[in-house]
Motif scaffolding. Structure first.
Motif, PDB file in Angstrom:
ATOM      1  N   GLN A  54       0.834  -1.184   0.000  1.00  0.00           N
ATOM      2  CA  GLN A  54       0.000   0.000   0.000  1.00  0.00           C
ATOM      3  C   GLN A  54       0.874   1.241   0.000  1.00  0.00           C
ATOM      4  O   GLN A  54       2.080   1.166   0.130  1.00  0.00           O
ATOM      5  CB  GLN A  54      -0.922  -0.007   1.221  1.00  0.00           C
ATOM      6  N   THR A  55       0.235   2.385  -0.146  1.00  0.00           N
ATOM      7  CA  THR A  55       0.981   3.632  -0.147  1.00  0.00           C
ATOM      8  C   THR A  55       0.580   4.471   1.053  1.00  0.00           C
ATOM      9  O   THR A  55       0.220   5.627   0.936  1.00  0.00           O
ATOM     10  CB  THR A  55       0.732   4.416  -1.444  1.00  0.00           C
ATOM     11  N   CYS A  56       0.620   3.847   2.229  1.00  0.00           N
ATOM     12  CA  CYS A  56       0.267   4.589   3.436  1.00  0.00           C
ATOM     13  C   CYS A  56       1.028   4.050   4.633  1.00  0.00           C
ATOM     14  O   CYS A  56       1.543   2.953   4.608  1.00  0.00           O
ATOM     15  CB  CYS A  56      -1.235   4.516   3.698  1.00  0.00           C
ATOM     16  N   GLY A  59       5.026   7.282  -0.210  1.00  0.00           N
ATOM     17  CA  GLY A  59       5.369   6.866  -1.561  1.00  0.00           C
ATOM     18  C   GLY A  59       4.901   5.457  -1.868  1.00  0.00           C
ATOM     19  O   GLY A  59       4.180   4.833  -1.094  1.00  0.00           O
ATOM     20  N   THR A  60       5.359   4.948  -3.010  1.00  0.00           N
ATOM     21  CA  THR A  60       4.951   3.638  -3.490  1.00  0.00           C
ATOM     22  C   THR A  60       5.742   2.522  -2.805  1.00  0.00           C
ATOM     23  O   THR A  60       6.955   2.609  -2.688  1.00  0.00           O
ATOM     24  CB  THR A  60       5.168   3.553  -5.015  1.00  0.00           C
ATOM     25  N   ASN A  61       5.049   1.504  -2.378  1.00  0.00           N
ATOM     26  CA  ASN A  61       5.635   0.328  -1.730  1.00  0.00           C
ATOM     27  C   ASN A  61       6.524   0.673  -0.538  1.00  0.00           C
ATOM     28  O   ASN A  61       7.722   0.406  -0.538  1.00  0.00           O
ATOM     29  CB  ASN A  61       6.414  -0.523  -2.721  1.00  0.00           C
ATOM     30  N   PRO A  62       5.936   1.241   0.516  1.00  0.00           N
ATOM     31  CA  PRO A  62       6.738   1.525   1.712  1.00  0.00           C
ATOM     32  C   PRO A  62       7.293   0.226   2.291  1.00  0.00           C
ATOM     33  O   PRO A  62       6.608  -0.785   2.334  1.00  0.00           O
ATOM     34  CB  PRO A  62       5.740   2.186   2.661  1.00  0.00           C
ATOM     35  N   GLN A  63       8.550   0.269   2.705  1.00  0.00           N
ATOM     36  CA  GLN A  63       9.235  -0.931   3.185  1.00  0.00           C
ATOM     37  C   GLN A  63       9.667  -0.841   4.637  1.00  0.00           C
ATOM     38  O   GLN A  63       9.464  -1.745   5.407  1.00  0.00           O
ATOM     39  CB  GLN A  63      10.475  -1.213   2.317  1.00  0.00           C
ATOM     40  N   GLY A  64      10.345   0.229   4.999  1.00  0.00           N
ATOM     41  CA  GLY A  64      10.902   0.346   6.341  1.00  0.00           C
ATOM     42  C   GLY A  64      10.415   1.590   7.036  1.00  0.00           C
ATOM     43  O   GLY A  64       9.947   2.532   6.394  1.00  0.00           O
ATOM     44  N   VAL A  65      10.533   1.577   8.366  1.00  0.00           N
ATOM     45  CA  VAL A  65      10.158   2.739   9.154  1.00  0.00           C
ATOM     46  C   VAL A  65      11.114   2.856  10.334  1.00  0.00           C
ATOM     47  O   VAL A  65      11.544   1.850  10.907  1.00  0.00           O
ATOM     48  CB  VAL A  65       8.684   2.669   9.623  1.00  0.00           C
ATOM     49  N   ALA A  66      11.467   4.097  10.654  1.00  0.00           N
ATOM     50  CA  ALA A  66      12.304   4.375  11.824  1.00  0.00           C
ATOM     51  C   ALA A  66      11.821   5.684  12.440  1.00  0.00           C
ATOM     52  O   ALA A  66      11.392   6.589  11.722  1.00  0.00           O
ATOM     53  CB  ALA A  66      13.779   4.483  11.428  1.00  0.00           C
ATOM     54  N   ALA A 105       8.882  10.340  12.052  1.00  0.00           N
ATOM     55  CA  ALA A 105       9.039   8.973  11.549  1.00  0.00           C
ATOM     56  C   ALA A 105       9.510   9.060  10.107  1.00  0.00           C
ATOM     57  O   ALA A 105       9.075   9.944   9.349  1.00  0.00           O
ATOM     58  CB  ALA A 105       7.723   8.213  11.644  1.00  0.00           C
ATOM     59  N   TYR A 106      10.392   8.157   9.739  1.00  0.00           N
ATOM     60  CA  TYR A 106      10.946   8.116   8.389  1.00  0.00           C
ATOM     61  C   TYR A 106      10.511   6.805   7.746  1.00  0.00           C
ATOM     62  O   TYR A 106      10.686   5.742   8.341  1.00  0.00           O
ATOM     63  CB  TYR A 106      12.473   8.205   8.445  1.00  0.00           C
ATOM     64  N   VAL A 107       9.944   6.874   6.534  1.00  0.00           N
ATOM     65  CA  VAL A 107       9.442   5.699   5.831  1.00  0.00           C
ATOM     66  C   VAL A 107      10.171   5.578   4.494  1.00  0.00           C
ATOM     67  O   VAL A 107      10.176   6.529   3.701  1.00  0.00           O
ATOM     68  CB  VAL A 107       7.918   5.792   5.591  1.00  0.00           C
ATOM     69  N   SER A 108      10.789   4.412   4.241  1.00  0.00           N
ATOM     70  CA  SER A 108      11.433   4.188   2.947  1.00  0.00           C
ATOM     71  C   SER A 108      10.394   3.679   1.954  1.00  0.00           C
ATOM     72  O   SER A 108       9.606   2.798   2.269  1.00  0.00           O
ATOM     73  CB  SER A 108      12.584   3.188   3.082  1.00  0.00           C
ATOM     74  N   ASN A 109      10.390   4.262   0.765  1.00  0.00           N
ATOM     75  CA  ASN A 109       9.428   3.932  -0.282  1.00  0.00           C
ATOM     76  C   ASN A 109      10.151   3.264  -1.443  1.00  0.00           C
ATOM     77  O   ASN A 109      10.716   3.935  -2.312  1.00  0.00           O
ATOM     78  CB  ASN A 109       8.697   5.202  -0.742  1.00  0.00           C
ATOM     79  N   TYR A 110      10.125   1.928  -1.441  1.00  0.00           N
ATOM     80  CA  TYR A 110      10.861   1.092  -2.390  1.00  0.00           C
ATOM     81  C   TYR A 110      10.548   1.452  -3.845  1.00  0.00           C
ATOM     82  O   TYR A 110      11.447   1.531  -4.674  1.00  0.00           O
ATOM     83  CB  TYR A 110      10.511  -0.369  -2.114  1.00  0.00           C
ATOM     84  N   GLY A 111       9.296   1.648  -4.161  1.00  0.00           N
ATOM     85  CA  GLY A 111       8.890   1.901  -5.544  1.00  0.00           C
ATOM     86  C   GLY A 111       9.049   3.333  -5.993  1.00  0.00           C
ATOM     87  O   GLY A 111       8.974   3.624  -7.185  1.00  0.00           O
ATOM     88  N   PRO A 133      14.965   1.743  -1.896  1.00  0.00           N
ATOM     89  CA  PRO A 133      15.324   1.781  -0.475  1.00  0.00           C
ATOM     90  C   PRO A 133      14.524   0.774   0.334  1.00  0.00           C
ATOM     91  O   PRO A 133      13.340   0.588   0.110  1.00  0.00           O
ATOM     92  CB  PRO A 133      14.974   3.222  -0.073  1.00  0.00           C
ATOM     93  N   GLN A 134      15.199   0.138   1.259  1.00  0.00           N
ATOM     94  CA  GLN A 134      14.594  -0.885   2.127  1.00  0.00           C
ATOM     95  C   GLN A 134      14.609  -0.384   3.564  1.00  0.00           C
ATOM     96  O   GLN A 134      13.836   0.447   3.933  1.00  0.00           O
ATOM     97  CB  GLN A 134      15.362  -2.200   1.999  1.00  0.00           C
ATOM     98  N   GLY A 135      15.541  -0.923   4.352  1.00  0.00           N
ATOM     99  CA  GLY A 135      15.623  -0.558   5.760  1.00  0.00           C
ATOM    100  C   GLY A 135      16.283   0.783   5.970  1.00  0.00           C
ATOM    101  O   GLY A 135      17.023   1.274   5.113  1.00  0.00           O
ATOM    102  N   LEU A 136      15.989   1.375   7.124  1.00  0.00           N
ATOM    103  CA  LEU A 136      16.608   2.634   7.481  1.00  0.00           C
ATOM    104  C   LEU A 136      16.725   2.719   8.990  1.00  0.00           C
ATOM    105  O   LEU A 136      16.028   2.021   9.716  1.00  0.00           O
ATOM    106  CB  LEU A 136      15.855   3.825   6.902  1.00  0.00           C
ATOM    107  N   ALA A 137      17.643   3.574   9.445  1.00  0.00           N
ATOM    108  CA  ALA A 137      17.876   3.728  10.881  1.00  0.00           C
ATOM    109  C   ALA A 137      18.258   5.163  11.182  1.00  0.00           C
ATOM    110  O   ALA A 137      18.929   5.817  10.377  1.00  0.00           O
ATOM    111  CB  ALA A 137      18.988   2.784  11.345  1.00  0.00           C
TER     112      ALA A 137
END
Length: 173
Positions: free
Chosen positions: A11-13, A31-38, A46-52, A76-80
């Motif tokens: 999802q994009t949320c 963004g598209t295809n969120p993957q990670g959050v920190a 909060a920071y969200v990585s959007n793979y797509g 982008p995948q994981g983040l810290a």
């Protein structure tokens, strides 16, 4: 209330959830295809990585709104976030590097080449190094956070995720 964030990969949320009641507080478009959050140490961002989208969304946790979108490397995948809250490290799976974001102005200040297919990243408790497992490379890249250079590479330790014990004496992959 204490909030935690749930990010799904299709999802994009982002969904902040009240941990005390297990209820969704809001739905936030990122963004598209969120993957990670920190989340930063203060709990304010909060920071969200959007793979797509090849971006990182910055969310104000008080207002549940996206305050910035930062272009990073490919997929982008994981983040810290570092312990001081001044830098965010983003593992870019598709471009084999890590983007370093300065949180004071939401800009990428460095791009560090690592091994093949970095999947996640963890900053040690002292904030002196960021460790990146390279999934397809079978290695772990250790980034010196003062110089934003790879100071060491460990063979035989690729994988998807990494975490430190509280004292920083061990990393688990």
């Amino acid at each position: 209330h204490t909030r935690s964030f749930h990010v799904t990969g299709v999802q994009t949320c982002a969904l902040p959830i009240y941990a005390s009641t297990n209820t969704v507080a809001a739905t936030i478009n990122v963004g598209t295809n969120p993957q990670g959050v920190a989340v930063n140490p203060a709990g304010t961002l909060a920071y969200v990585s959007n793979y797509g989208s090849n971006t990182v969304s910055v969310i104000n946790t008080a207002t549940n709104t996206v305050t910035a979108t930062i272009t990073v490397g490919s997929n982008p995948q994981g983040l810290a976030v570092n312990p001081a809250g001044t830098r965010v490290y983003v593992a870019n799976y598709g471009s084999n590097n890590v983007s370093v974001i300065d949180t004071s102005n939401n800009t990428v200040t460095a791009t560090v080449s690592v091994g093949t297919s970095p999947y996640s990243v963890a900053v040690n408790p002292a904030g002196t190094s960021a460790w990146v497992p390279n999934y397809n490379g079978g290695t772990i890249s250790i980034i010196n956070t003062s110089t934003n250079t790879v100071s060491a590479t460990i063979s035989g330790g690729g994988g998807f995720a990494i975490a430190f014990n509280p004292s920083g004496t061990r990393a688990y992959v």
